[in-house]
Design a protein around this motif. Structure first.
Motif, PDB file in Angstrom:
ATOM      1  N   ALA A   1       0.795  -1.233   0.000  1.00  0.00           N
ATOM      2  CA  ALA A   1       0.000   0.000   0.000  1.00  0.00           C
ATOM      3  C   ALA A   1       0.829   1.286   0.000  1.00  0.00           C
ATOM      4  O   ALA A   1       0.333   2.356   0.349  1.00  0.00           O
ATOM      5  CB  ALA A   1      -0.983   0.007   1.177  1.00  0.00           C
TER       6      ALA A   1
ATOM      7  N   GLY B   1       2.066   2.647  -2.736  1.00  0.00           N
ATOM      8  CA  GLY B   1       1.718   3.437  -3.910  1.00  0.00           C
ATOM      9  C   GLY B   1       2.401   2.997  -5.197  1.00  0.00           C
ATOM     10  O   GLY B   1       2.411   3.736  -6.183  1.00  0.00           O
ATOM     11  N   LYS B   2       2.926   1.781  -5.246  1.00  0.00           N
ATOM     12  CA  LYS B   2       3.639   1.312  -6.454  1.00  0.00           C
ATOM     13  C   LYS B   2       2.704   1.197  -7.658  1.00  0.00           C
ATOM     14  O   LYS B   2       2.995   1.714  -8.743  1.00  0.00           O
ATOM     15  CB  LYS B   2       4.297  -0.067  -6.183  1.00  0.00           C
ATOM     16  N   THR B   3       1.595   0.490  -7.442  1.00  0.00           N
ATOM     17  CA  THR B   3       0.656   0.313  -8.560  1.00  0.00           C
ATOM     18  C   THR B   3       0.104   1.671  -8.999  1.00  0.00           C
ATOM     19  O   THR B   3       0.009   1.957 -10.205  1.00  0.00           O
ATOM     20  CB  THR B   3      -0.491  -0.631  -8.132  1.00  0.00           C
ATOM     21  N   THR B   4      -0.208   2.513  -8.034  1.00  0.00           N
ATOM     22  CA  THR B   4      -0.725   3.849  -8.357  1.00  0.00           C
ATOM     23  C   THR B   4       0.296   4.626  -9.183  1.00  0.00           C
ATOM     24  O   THR B   4      -0.062   5.296 -10.160  1.00  0.00           O
ATOM     25  CB  THR B   4      -1.044   4.612  -7.054  1.00  0.00           C
TER      26      THR B   4
ATOM     27  N   ALA C   1       1.707  10.075  -5.951  1.00  0.00           N
ATOM     28  CA  ALA C   1       1.452   9.176  -7.085  1.00  0.00           C
ATOM     29  C   ALA C   1       0.028   9.265  -7.602  1.00  0.00           C
ATOM     30  O   ALA C   1      -0.266   8.760  -8.687  1.00  0.00           O
ATOM     31  CB  ALA C   1       1.773   7.739  -6.671  1.00  0.00           C
TER      32      ALA C   1
ATOM     33  N   GLY D   1       3.563  -5.994  -2.475  1.00  0.00           N
ATOM     34  CA  GLY D   1       4.278  -5.561  -1.269  1.00  0.00           C
ATOM     35  C   GLY D   1       3.944  -6.321  -0.001  1.00  0.00           C
ATOM     36  O   GLY D   1       4.710  -6.253   0.969  1.00  0.00           O
TER      37      GLY D   1
ATOM     38  N   SER E   1      -4.949  -4.627  -3.828  1.00  0.00           N
ATOM     39  CA  SER E   1      -3.557  -4.917  -3.486  1.00  0.00           C
ATOM     40  C   SER E   1      -3.003  -5.924  -4.501  1.00  0.00           C
ATOM     41  O   SER E   1      -3.697  -6.863  -4.892  1.00  0.00           O
ATOM     42  CB  SER E   1      -3.543  -5.501  -2.070  1.00  0.00           C
ATOM     43  N   THR E   2      -1.759  -5.722  -4.908  1.00  0.00           N
ATOM     44  CA  THR E   2      -1.179  -6.578  -5.950  1.00  0.00           C
ATOM     45  C   THR E   2      -0.975  -8.002  -5.438  1.00  0.00           C
ATOM     46  O   THR E   2      -0.501  -8.213  -4.325  1.00  0.00           O
ATOM     47  CB  THR E   2       0.153  -5.971  -6.434  1.00  0.00           C
TER      48      THR E   2
ATOM     49  N   ASN F   1       6.887   8.755  -1.052  1.00  0.00           N
ATOM     50  CA  ASN F   1       5.546   8.966  -1.622  1.00  0.00           C
ATOM     51  C   ASN F   1       4.531   9.442  -0.575  1.00  0.00           C
ATOM     52  O   ASN F   1       4.790   9.404   0.609  1.00  0.00           O
ATOM     53  CB  ASN F   1       5.086   7.642  -2.273  1.00  0.00           C
TER      54      ASN F   1
ATOM     55  N   ASP G   1       1.372  14.359   0.115  1.00  0.00           N
ATOM     56  CA  ASP G   1       0.165  15.164   0.315  1.00  0.00           C
ATOM     57  C   ASP G   1      -0.468  14.897   1.682  1.00  0.00           C
ATOM     58  O   ASP G   1      -1.371  15.618   2.094  1.00  0.00           O
ATOM     59  CB  ASP G   1      -0.865  14.848  -0.792  1.00  0.00           C
TER      60      ASP G   1
HETATM   61  N1  LIG Z   1      -2.737  10.273  -0.367  1.00  0.00           N
HETATM   62  C1  LIG Z   1      -2.061   9.470  -1.201  1.00  0.00           C
HETATM   63  N2  LIG Z   1      -2.478   8.224  -1.400  1.00  0.00           N
HETATM   64  C2  LIG Z   1      -1.766   7.439  -2.257  1.00  0.00           C
HETATM   65  C3  LIG Z   1      -0.630   7.908  -2.942  1.00  0.00           C
HETATM   66  N3  LIG Z   1      -0.158   6.916  -3.708  1.00  0.00           N
HETATM   67  C4  LIG Z   1      -0.971   5.852  -3.518  1.00  0.00           C
HETATM   68  N4  LIG Z   1      -1.946   6.176  -2.634  1.00  0.00           N
HETATM   69  C5  LIG Z   1      -3.028   5.307  -2.146  1.00  0.00           C
HETATM   70  O1  LIG Z   1      -2.465   4.252  -1.385  1.00  0.00           O
HETATM   71  C6  LIG Z   1      -3.241   3.065  -1.540  1.00  0.00           C
HETATM   72  C7  LIG Z   1      -2.357   1.904  -1.964  1.00  0.00           C
HETATM   73  O2  LIG Z   1      -1.829   2.167  -3.244  1.00  0.00           O
HETATM   74  P1  LIG Z   1      -1.265   1.019  -4.210  1.00  0.00           P
HETATM   75  O3  LIG Z   1      -0.725   1.711  -5.407  1.00  0.00           O
HETATM   76  O4  LIG Z   1      -2.278  -0.017  -4.415  1.00  0.00           O
HETATM   77  O5  LIG Z   1      -0.094   0.435  -3.320  1.00  0.00           O
HETATM   78  P2  LIG Z   1       0.938  -0.735  -3.705  1.00  0.00           P
HETATM   79  O6  LIG Z   1       2.276  -0.244  -3.264  1.00  0.00           O
HETATM   80  O7  LIG Z   1       0.799  -1.144  -5.124  1.00  0.00           O
HETATM   81  O8  LIG Z   1       0.468  -1.912  -2.732  1.00  0.00           O
HETATM   82  P3  LIG Z   1       0.671  -3.515  -2.917  1.00  0.00           P
HETATM   83  O9  LIG Z   1       0.189  -3.864  -4.276  1.00  0.00           O
HETATM   84  O10 LIG Z   1      -0.143  -4.144  -1.822  1.00  0.00           O
HETATM   85  O11 LIG Z   1       2.127  -3.786  -2.729  1.00  0.00           O
HETATM   86  C8  LIG Z   1      -4.339   3.382  -2.561  1.00  0.00           C
HETATM   87  O12 LIG Z   1      -5.519   3.706  -1.856  1.00  0.00           O
HETATM   88  C9  LIG Z   1      -3.800   4.613  -3.272  1.00  0.00           C
HETATM   89  O13 LIG Z   1      -4.809   5.470  -3.783  1.00  0.00           O
HETATM   90  C10 LIG Z   1      -0.209   9.269  -2.711  1.00  0.00           C
HETATM   91  O14 LIG Z   1       0.783   9.778  -3.249  1.00  0.00           O
HETATM   92  N5  LIG Z   1      -0.972   9.995  -1.828  1.00  0.00           N
END
Ligand SMILES: Nc1nc2c(ncn2[C@@H]2O[C@H](COP(=O)(O)OP(=O)(O)OP(=O)(O)O)[C@@H](O)[C@H]2O)c(=O)[nH]1
Ligand SMILES: [Mg+2]
Length: 232
Positions: A25, A27-30, A187, A87, A61-62, A145, A148
């Motif tokens: 969580a 923010g990698k996928t985002t 992200a 993750g 989640s990935t 990341n 904000d």
């Molecule tokens: N406020 C905020 N939220 C973010 C940001 N980047 C990602 N998120 C949020 O964080 C959450 C997890 O984001 P993902 O991109 O799914 O995280 P991940 O790293 O891919 O997680 P895994 O796949 O479990 O490893 C989502 O609700 C996103 O919207 C950011 O820069 N700011």
């Protein structure tokens, strides 16, 4: 170009593998989603080819990984395979497999103070799997990341984590100039910050290591100007 790490295919395409690594969580996928969007909507130096493949759970989640392919617009034979790891702690084996053949790593740290231990655990796991190759052989950059949000660590606090883990060199040390740049990022697609910039720098470093360093961090004397590195 003298290439060792990056892979050719028979039709002379060159592939560079860039891996987004970090705790669940973060923010990698985002980030990769947003990168796709940015490069599709605005003229950038790379363009996505095809869609972003995501293997995720219902929660978003990935589960295994995401994968996207980008093409360099000027050097059309140059492609970037972009992966994100899953993750969650329990997917360690998948992450290890995905790490193989990686040319460059973007470490995605979640800036929230409450996630610091998770970030550190993830960084230590990456170090272990990389077996001493980070920075010296595999370029490393960091997305600090979620800038904000409130209650986040400072840039200096994260620099200390990098130093404690031997991933930030002093000016007197040979790898100093390849120190990971720590980008403060957002992200989310509505108002992204530094998402394209960090990708572009990682791609540039991968090519520099390959062209000038024969697959390792090049020394100053190895870099001959003008660089025949594709402009990213
Ligand atoms: N406020 C905020 N939220 C973010 C940001 N980047 C990602 N998120 C949020 O964080 C959450 C997890 O984001 P993902 O991109 O799914 O995280 P991940 O790293 O891919 O997680 P895994 O796949 O479990 O490893 C989502 O609700 C996103 O919207 C950011 O820069 N700011
Ligand atoms: Mg993910």
């Amino acid at each position: 170009m003298r290439l060792r790490m990056v892979r050719y295919t028979e039709d002379k395409k060159i592939f560079i593998k860039i891996l987004y690594w970090g705790c669940a969580a973060g923010g990698k996928t985002t980030a990769v989603d947003t990168l796709y969007q940015l490069c599709s909507e605005t003229p950038m130096d790379v363009i996505p080819t095809g869609t972003l493949k995501k293997i995720a759970m219902a929660s978003g989640s990935t589960l295994y990984f995401d994968r996207g392919i980008f093409q360099n617009k000027r050097e059309k034979s140059l492609y970037y395979h972009v992966f994100t790891v899953a993750g969650q702690t329990r997917f360690g084996k998948t992450r290890k497999i995905l790490f193989e053949d990686t040319d460059g790593v973007i470490f995605v740290a979640d800036s929230q103070k409450s996630r610091m231990q998770d970030n550190i655990d993830s960084l230590k796991e990456l170090k272990k799997i990389a077996e001493g190759k980070l920075i010296s052989v595999i370029p490393l950059l960091v997305m600090l990341n979620k800038r904000d949000l409130d209650d986040i660590v400072t840039l200096e606090e994260w620099e200390d984590v990098m130093k404690e883990n031997g991933l930030l060199f002093k000016p007197t040390e040979p790898l100093f100039e390849w120190n990971p740049i720590i980008y403060e990022t957002v992200a989310l697609p509505d108002n992204p910050q530094n998402v394209y910039r960090i990708f572009s720098e990682c791609a540039r470093r991968c090519v520099m290591y390959t062209v000038y360093g024969d697959g390792k961090a090049p020394g100053k004397r190895d870099i001959k100007l003008p660089p025949d590195v594709p402009d990213l």
